[in-house]
Every structure is written in structure tokens, then in C-alpha cells.
Design a protein around this motif. Structure first.
Motif, PDB file in Angstrom:
ATOM      1  N   UNK A  53      -5.902 -21.028   3.040  1.00 38.98           N
ATOM      2  CA  UNK A  53      -7.222 -20.868   3.629  1.00 38.98           C
ATOM      3  C   UNK A  53      -7.207 -20.639   5.130  1.00 38.98           C
ATOM      4  N   UNK A  54      -6.025 -20.498   5.722  1.00 37.20           N
ATOM      5  CA  UNK A  54      -5.946 -20.225   7.161  1.00 37.20           C
ATOM      6  C   UNK A  54      -6.347 -18.796   7.505  1.00 37.20           C
ATOM      7  N   UNK A  55      -6.410 -17.948   6.503  1.00 36.79           N
ATOM      8  CA  UNK A  55      -6.871 -16.579   6.728  1.00 36.79           C
ATOM      9  C   UNK A  55      -7.655 -16.134   5.500  1.00 36.79           C
ATOM     10  N   UNK A  56      -8.611 -15.245   5.742  1.00 35.52           N
ATOM     11  CA  UNK A  56      -9.385 -14.682   4.636  1.00 35.52           C
ATOM     12  C   UNK A  56      -9.210 -13.172   4.707  1.00 35.52           C
ATOM     13  N   UNK A  57      -8.768 -12.576   3.598  1.00 36.71           N
ATOM     14  CA  UNK A  57      -8.547 -11.131   3.622  1.00 36.71           C
ATOM     15  C   UNK A  57      -9.627 -10.398   2.835  1.00 36.71           C
ATOM     16  N   UNK A  58      -9.873  -9.158   3.284  1.00 37.48           N
ATOM     17  CA  UNK A  58     -10.731  -8.255   2.533  1.00 37.48           C
ATOM     18  C   UNK A  58      -9.803  -7.320   1.772  1.00 37.48           C
ATOM     19  N   UNK A  91     -13.447  -7.137  -2.235  1.00 35.13           N
ATOM     20  CA  UNK A  91     -13.575  -8.593  -2.338  1.00 35.13           C
ATOM     21  C   UNK A  91     -12.995  -9.287  -1.121  1.00 35.13           C
ATOM     22  N   UNK A  92     -13.345 -10.577  -0.972  1.00 34.12           N
ATOM     23  CA  UNK A  92     -12.666 -11.405   0.015  1.00 34.12           C
ATOM     24  C   UNK A  92     -11.992 -12.559  -0.716  1.00 34.12           C
ATOM     25  N   UNK A  93     -10.809 -12.937  -0.217  1.00 33.63           N
ATOM     26  CA  UNK A  93     -10.090 -14.067  -0.810  1.00 33.63           C
ATOM     27  C   UNK A  93      -9.266 -14.771   0.261  1.00 33.63           C
ATOM     28  N   UNK A 143      -6.970 -40.693   4.467  1.00 34.01           N
ATOM     29  CA  UNK A 143      -6.358 -39.372   4.279  1.00 34.01           C
ATOM     30  C   UNK A 143      -6.255 -38.729   5.659  1.00 34.01           C
ATOM     31  N   UNK A 144      -5.065 -38.239   6.004  1.00 37.49           N
ATOM     32  CA  UNK A 144      -4.871 -37.753   7.375  1.00 37.49           C
ATOM     33  C   UNK A 144      -5.555 -36.409   7.627  1.00 37.49           C
ATOM     34  N   UNK A 145      -5.642 -35.573   6.584  1.00 41.83           N
ATOM     35  CA  UNK A 145      -6.294 -34.277   6.770  1.00 41.83           C
ATOM     36  C   UNK A 145      -5.311 -33.148   7.016  1.00 41.83           C
ATOM     37  N   UNK A 146      -4.201 -33.147   6.269  1.00 43.51           N
ATOM     38  CA  UNK A 146      -3.246 -32.034   6.335  1.00 43.51           C
ATOM     39  C   UNK A 146      -3.960 -30.760   5.880  1.00 43.51           C
ATOM     40  N   UNK A 147      -3.515 -29.613   6.415  1.00 42.65           N
ATOM     41  CA  UNK A 147      -4.158 -28.341   6.090  1.00 42.65           C
ATOM     42  C   UNK A 147      -4.221 -28.119   4.572  1.00 42.65           C
ATOM     43  N   UNK A 148      -3.163 -28.545   3.873  1.00 38.31           N
ATOM     44  CA  UNK A 148      -3.151 -28.339   2.416  1.00 38.31           C
ATOM     45  C   UNK A 148      -4.250 -29.145   1.735  1.00 38.31           C
ATOM     46  N   UNK A 149      -4.630 -30.262   2.341  1.00 39.24           N
ATOM     47  CA  UNK A 149      -5.732 -31.038   1.767  1.00 39.24           C
ATOM     48  C   UNK A 149      -7.066 -30.406   2.156  1.00 39.24           C
ATOM     49  N   UNK A 159      -6.248 -35.649 -10.286  1.00 39.83           N
ATOM     50  CA  UNK A 159      -7.172 -36.027  -9.204  1.00 39.83           C
ATOM     51  C   UNK A 159      -6.792 -35.380  -7.869  1.00 39.83           C
ATOM     52  N   UNK A 160      -5.689 -34.662  -7.819  1.00 39.03           N
ATOM     53  CA  UNK A 160      -5.263 -34.097  -6.523  1.00 39.03           C
ATOM     54  C   UNK A 160      -6.206 -32.990  -6.051  1.00 39.03           C
ATOM     55  N   UNK A 161      -6.624 -33.137  -4.801  1.00 39.37           N
ATOM     56  CA  UNK A 161      -7.499 -32.155  -4.170  1.00 39.37           C
ATOM     57  C   UNK A 161      -6.680 -31.390  -3.136  1.00 39.37           C
ATOM     58  N   UNK A 162      -6.815 -30.058  -3.113  1.00 42.43           N
ATOM     59  CA  UNK A 162      -6.128 -29.307  -2.067  1.00 42.43           C
ATOM     60  C   UNK A 162      -5.617 -27.959  -2.506  1.00 42.43           C
ATOM     61  N   UNK A 163      -4.833 -27.358  -1.638  1.00 40.60           N
ATOM     62  CA  UNK A 163      -4.297 -26.012  -1.836  1.00 40.60           C
ATOM     63  C   UNK A 163      -3.644 -25.865  -3.200  1.00 40.60           C
ATOM     64  N   UNK A 164      -2.922 -26.887  -3.607  1.00 41.74           N
ATOM     65  CA  UNK A 164      -2.182 -26.786  -4.860  1.00 41.74           C
ATOM     66  C   UNK A 164      -2.745 -27.753  -5.897  1.00 41.74           C
TER      67      UNK A 164
END
Ligand SMILES: Cc1cc2nc3c(=O)[nH]c(=O)nc-3n(C[C@H](O)[C@H](O)[C@H](O)COP(=O)(O)OP(=O)(O)OC[C@H]3O[C@@H](n4cnc5c(N)ncnc54)[C@H](O)[C@@H]3O)c2cc1C
Ligand SMILES: Nc1ncnc2c1ncn2[C@@H]1O[C@H](COP(=O)(O)O)[C@@H](O)[C@H]1O
Lengths: 313, 249
Positions: free
Chosen positions: A132-137, A125-127, A262-268, A243-248
Motif C-alpha cells: 500500500x505504499x504506492x497505488x498504480x493505475x 483500474x487502480x490497485x 500494536x506498534x503500527x508496522x507498515x505491513x499492519x 485473526x491476522x490483519x495486514x498486508x498478508x
């Protein structure tokens, strides 16, 4: 030979779309069979909806008063019982699945794989990791049950048109009484659901107050969109947590995503990277959101939103 | 209650933009800033507030990892934890193994409440608390945004996809934290000095008899697909035209 069991997510009356997306992922395994388990107080209606999805072999309906609310501590021993007949047990990577599946895995004495975004084989699988800064197999062992959650934003809902058999089942497992449901305070609204909507309008800290956040709701209503928000807007109390969108928060993949103030932080950004078209409106031309936006507009949102609503007729 | 145990993981600081190594063998962690996982700071803050309200006697902060995790434990002591335990290992533990280790510490310390983060922001697994609760055969209250304790029970408000869910669990129990539970305090310099005198025990992982063999094999690390940079429009008319061109309105 792969036999997959999917744990249905539902609210007692309707099957959550996350289940049909998990099914799409399961179908990528090219398994011999895919069954769906519905745990409920009386799950007839939900089981029927599950049986109507194409690609399902059987729907197992496990009615029990203890299953009225999805408490992981109560469901996990039952799922673990059923797991004996399967090679894979899958749930959606929603708060429901994230709460339940690790508990199931631990009861079975196996690890759990989170957020499958791509199936390469029955055990490969990939995840995503690191927001989301890296995708692992990842290769999972094939000598034991694989328990996993599916990153639902990576999949389209499986189509309807099937007619699987529904089997009522009673599962013999010791259920704990140390965990009790109190209440669910939901922001039930007539608006489209954030996780399945084709269009989403999101607001950030820049809105400045709950009153002014109404501008976002107004625009969303105009174009039939769901409403989302950045963490900063939720933390500040402009809108509720769901309503929160993002990593968490929620990971979503609408056709159109409009990020306003919205500034566009990586978590968002990790929550929207699968969106079809991203529109960004921000008064700071250097804001990182513009690096991922398909269409960017620099300016003051308080001026732009009313103009946009007027232009959309 | 007597004791609260808090698990803190050392992770790459959330402000660091993590990059994949060119050969796909991992991510670059050399020389990057490391911190306590943000959710674990929230976990510790909550435990400290419970103790400060007089509802608990002692807060123990624990971590599993290499000896440099001592830095994060010292920070935890400076925030106000009473003592720390490092379970030392050079191996990377999967959540099931981490949960097995935490269970061993629970057996030694008998805490009534164990608080973890809802997810570690490195692997984004969100599993350890739930697994620990299963192995311990105790309740779990995940994604907590409010925690109230009354005679042997915890009432926990959970952030779920549909809104806020309230559940009641008997203690002892495992709670995992969400962002809105509290805002962690800042550590002050005098506290850092004081923390140097607080006890920090190190236990070799081998002493606990937990195996570290990984079940999942990571065969490749890749950067995510990049989105193409799009167009900038001048005004609302330009925006509406661009949306119409794409058939989106
Ligand atoms: C563990 C952890 C998890 C996190 N999880 C998430 C998550 O799931 N989701 C999430 O969103 N964040 C998350 N964050 C937070 C994230 O790092 C950012 O802090 C957050 O996304 C910032 O929100 P914002 O863009 O609304 O606010 P800001 O970063 O303050 O941005 C506001 C923007 O509005 C613009 N602006 C101001 N006034 C106007 C105006 N009048 N008109 C137009 N534009 C204007 C500004 O130029 C600025 O770009 C997390 C952080 C941590 C540590
Ligand atoms: N190595 C570790 N040391 C201490 N705590 C950990 C460790 N791994 C996981 N945890 C705890 O478990 C939580 C969830 O982690 P995870 O399941 O990896 O997302 C973290 O927020 C920590 O509280």
C-alpha cells in the motif's frame, strides 16, 4: 459491450459478504450485464441469496458433488469454461479468490489483475502495491478476457432487494482428482466476522500470552466488535491465524478500529487504512501507530482496558 | 523424492519504506536494500528441512531477473540449497510469464515438489504459484502453514480466511508458503564462503522461448492517500468522550 461474471464465495449455506462487495465493484464497470456463478454440491440456498442482490442479471447454479469444497484445481476448469461468454471474470481478493482466479487466468492463457480498489473504466483500474505504499493505475488489454480480484475492503456490500433469475447449469469440463479436501478447522465463534464487522478491537505482541489476550476479547464483546491481531500476536500463538490483519492477513475497513499494544508496522497499517476511525493505545508515545490514529492514548494497556470497560458501562 | 525446486524473487527489503518517484513514473529502488522475498525464504527453509529429514535428495533454488539476482541465489546457496539457476532478463515479468519460465525449468529438472512464496511483497500479486500449477496441470496447495509428505502425496494445512484447511494432493505439486510454515535459519559466515563453490547456472531468458510482453500497462504510480494525524487524549475519560463525540459508542 461488457459482460461480467462473478464467482460467488460461500460455505455451502451462506453467501460470503465478499461476494456482495465484489458486485459493487462490478457495478462500477457500467457493464451490460453482471452474472453470479455459484459452484456447490447443492447451491440452491446460496443462489437464492445471490439472486437477491440488486444489479444482478442472472445467477448460474452449478451443482456437482465435486464442488462441495472450494478446491481451486476443481473449480478453475469449470470457471474457464463459463468465461467464454464473458468479457470480465471477477472474484473477491480473499483467500478463496486469490487461490482460484490466477488458476482460471492461466487456463485461459491470460494474465490476472489483483486487488482492484478503483474502477476508472472497463479496462482501467487502480490497485495498491508495496504494502500500500504506492497505488498504480493499470490499463488492461481489451482484446481478451479480463480475470481479476477485487480488494473487498474498498467496497460496500451491494444492497439486497433484487430478484434475478436462477438458472441451473451443468458445465462440461474434465475435473482432476489429484486434489482432495480433508477438513476445515475453523475458529467458528459467535463474534462478528472480522472482514465485515463495523467495529474491530485488535491486540498485538504486548498482550504477552493467550490468557492475557482474553482482555481483548472481553473489550470486543463489550462493544460488539470483532477481534483482530497483529502478525506478532498470531506468530506467538495468542490467537489463530484467521485473526491476522495486514498486508498478508486480512484487509479490513470497519467504522471503528481499536489497536492495542500494536506498534503500527507498515505491513499492519496497510490492512486498516480504510478504517473510519482508528484508535491507538500504546505505552510508547513514539509508536508509528500514532501517525495514523485519529485518537491516541499513551499508557499501559493492562491498566487502560479495565478502565475503558468500566467507563463504557 | 529426488528434487525440490524453490523459486526466490529479489525484492526491496521489507524494512524499506518504499516511496513513489515525484514524477509518478515508478518507485525509488536505487540504492535501497534488496533481499529474498520473505515468503521465498520460508519456501527454501521448508525444502531444506525436507532434505535434512532425508525425504529429498536435492534442493534447487531458481530466480528470474537481472544478473544482480545472483546475490539472492548466493544467499539461498548459503542457506543450504545444492545449486542455483538464474534465468536472466532485464525485463519485468508478469506472473504469467514467470510461471511459464518456471514451467520450462520444471520440464528440464523434473522436480516432484515446487515451493514458491504465497506473494512477492513488491507487487503483492499472489498469482505465480497458482498459474504455474495450472500450466503444469498439477495440484496447488497455497498459503501453506504445514506440509507433510507420505508416499507420493502431500498433506498441506492452509491458512484460509475461515481458519485452517487441510487438503491432500498427489505429487508432483506446487506449494506456496504462508508466514507460519517455519522460521528461516540465519546464514553463517562459513556457509557464505562454502556457497561460493556451489554451482550457479545462468540461462538467458531468450533460450527458453518465453515472451515477456506485458499484458497490463502501468500508466501511473501515486503515493497512497495519507490519513490525517488525529488527536491525543490524556486518559480513558478523554478517550470515551472523543468516541462519544464521533457517535462511535
Ligand atoms: C513478509 C511480512 C509480512 C507481514 N505481514 C504482516 C501482517 O499482515 N500483519 C501484521 O500485523 N504484521 C505483519 N508483518 C509483521 C510486521 O512487520 C510487524 O513485525 C508486526 O506487525 C509487529 O506486531 P506488533 O505490533 O504486535 O508487535 P511489536 O512491533 O513488538 O509492538 C508491540 C507494541 O506494544 C507496545 N506495548 C508493549 N507493552 C505495552 C503495554 N503494557 N501497554 C501498551 N502498549 C504496550 C510497544 O510499545 C509496541 O509498540 C509482516 C512482516 C513481514 C516480513
Ligand atoms: N521473478 C521471479 N523469480 C523467482 N521467483 C518468482 C519471481 N516472480 C515470482 N516468483 C515466485 O512466485 C511467488 C509469488 O509471486 P507473485 O505471484 O508475484 O506474488 C514468489 O514468492 C516467488 O516464489
Amino acid at each position: 459491450m461488457s459482460k461480467i461474471l462473478i464467482i460467488a464465495e460461500h460455505d455451502g449455506t451462506s453467501l460470503n459478504p465478499a461476494t456482495a462487495k465484489t458486485l459493487s465493484c462490478a457495478l462500477d464497470f457500467k457493464a451490460d450485464s453482471v452474472d453470479i456463478a455459484v459452484f456447490a454440491a447443492s447451491g440452491e440456498a446460496v443462489a437464492k441469496q445471490a439472486a437477491a442482490l440488486t444489479g444482478v442479471n442472472r445467477v448460474l447454479q452449478i451443482d456437482n458433488a465435486a464442488n462441495e469444497h472450494p478446491l481451486a484445481a476443481v473449480l478453475a476448469p469449470q470457471v474457464a469454461r463459463l468465461a467464454a461468454d464473458y468479457t470480465h471474470v471477477l472474484g473477491p481478493s480473499t483467500t478463496f479468490g486469490k487461490d482460484l482466479m490466477p488458476r482460471v487466468a492461466a487456463l485461459l492463457g491470460v494474465g490476472q489483475l489483483s486487488d482492484i480498489m478503483e474502477v476508472r473504466g472497463s479496462h482501467e483500474f487502480r490497485r495498491p502495491i508495496y504494502a500500500g505504499n504506492a497505488v498504480i493505475t493499470v490499463e488492461a488489454p481489451s482484446d481478451r478476457t479480463l480475470v481479476a480480484t477485487v480488494r473487498v475492503a474498498s467496497y460496500q456490500a451491494a444492497a439486497e432487494g433484487g430478484s434475478a433469475k436462477v438458472e441451473a447449469l451443468s458445465v462440461d469440463a474434465q475435473l482432476p482428482d489429484h486434489t482432495r479436501f480433508g477438513e476445515l478447522r475453523g475458529g467458528s465463534s459467535d463474534r462478528p466476522d472480522l472482514q465485515s464487522a463495523a467495529r474491530v478491537v485488535s491486540g498485538g505482541r504486548a498482550l504477552g500470552s493467550a490468557e492475557k489476550f482474553e482482555l481483548i476479547f472481553g473489550l470486543a464483546d463489550k462493544i460488539g466488535a470483532a477481534v483482530g491481531a497483529s502478525r506478532a500476536a498470531v506468530d506467538a500463538g495468542y490467537v489463530p491465524n484467521e485473526l491476522q490483519v495486514g498486508q498478508t492477513g486480512k484487509i479490513i475497513a470497519p467504522e471503528l478500529y481499536i489497536a492495542i499494544g500494536i506498534s503500527g508496522a507498515i505491513q499492519h497499517l496497510t490492512g486498516i487504512k480504510d478504517a473510519g476511525t482508528i484508535v491507538a493505545i500504546n505505552k510508547d508515545g513514539e509508536a508509528p501507530i500514532f501517525e495514523v490514529a485519529d485518537i491516541g492514548l499513551v499508557g499501559d494497556l493492562f491498566q487502560i482496558i479495565p478502565e475503558l470497560e468500566a467507563a463504557l458501562g | 523424492m529426488q528434487k525440490i525446486m524453490v523459486a526466490v524473487k529479489r525484492v526491496v527489503d521489507y524494512n524499506v519504506r518504499v516511496r513513489v518517484k515525484p514524477d509518478g513514473s515508478g518507485v525509488v529502488t536505487d540504492g535501497v536494500k534488496m533481499s529474498i522475498n520473505p515468503f521465498d525464504e520460508i519456501a527454501l527453509e521448508e525444502a531444506l528441512r525436507i532434505r535434512e529429514r532425508g525425504e529429498a535428495e536435492e534442493v534447487i533454488v531458481v530466480s528470474i531477473g537481472a544478473s544482480d539476482c545472483q546475490q539472492q541465489l548466493r544467499t539461498g546457496l548459503a542457506m543450504g540449497a545444492d545449486r542455483a539457476i538464474l534465468v536472466e532478463t532485464g525485463d519485468r515479468l508478469e506472473p504469467l510469464a514467470a510461471a511459464q519460465v518456471l514451467l520450462k525449468l520444471i520440464e528440464r529438472e523434473s522436480p516432484e515438489l515446487v515451493i514458491l512464496g504465497k506473494q512477492a511483497i513488491d507487487d503483492d500479486n499472489s498469482q505465480t504459484g497458482q498459474m504455474l500449477a495450472a500450466l503444469w496441470d498439477r495440484p496447488q496447495a497455497t498459503f501453506a502453514s504445514k506440509l507433510e509428505l507420505t508416499d507420493g502425496k502431500a498433506t498441506v494445512t492452509r491458512e484460509v480466511d475461515a481458519g485452517l484447511e487441510v487438503i491432500e494432493v498427489d505429487l508432483p505439486a506446487v506449494v506456496t508458503t504462508d508466514l507460519r510454515l517455519n522460521e528461516p535459519r540465519y546464514v553463517k559466515l562459513p556457509d557464505i564462503m562454502k556457497a561460493k563453490k556451489k554451482p550457479l547456472d545462468t540461462v538467458p531468458l531468450a533460450d527458453l522461448g518465453v515472451g515477456t510482453d506485458a499484458q497490463f500497462k502501468i500508466t501511473n504510480y501515486a503515493p497512497p492517500e495519507q490519513r490525517q494525524k488525529g488527536i491525543m487524549v490524556e486518559d480513558v475519560a478523554g478517550l470515551v468522550k472523543a468516541l462519544k463525540d464521533k457517535g462511535l459508542v
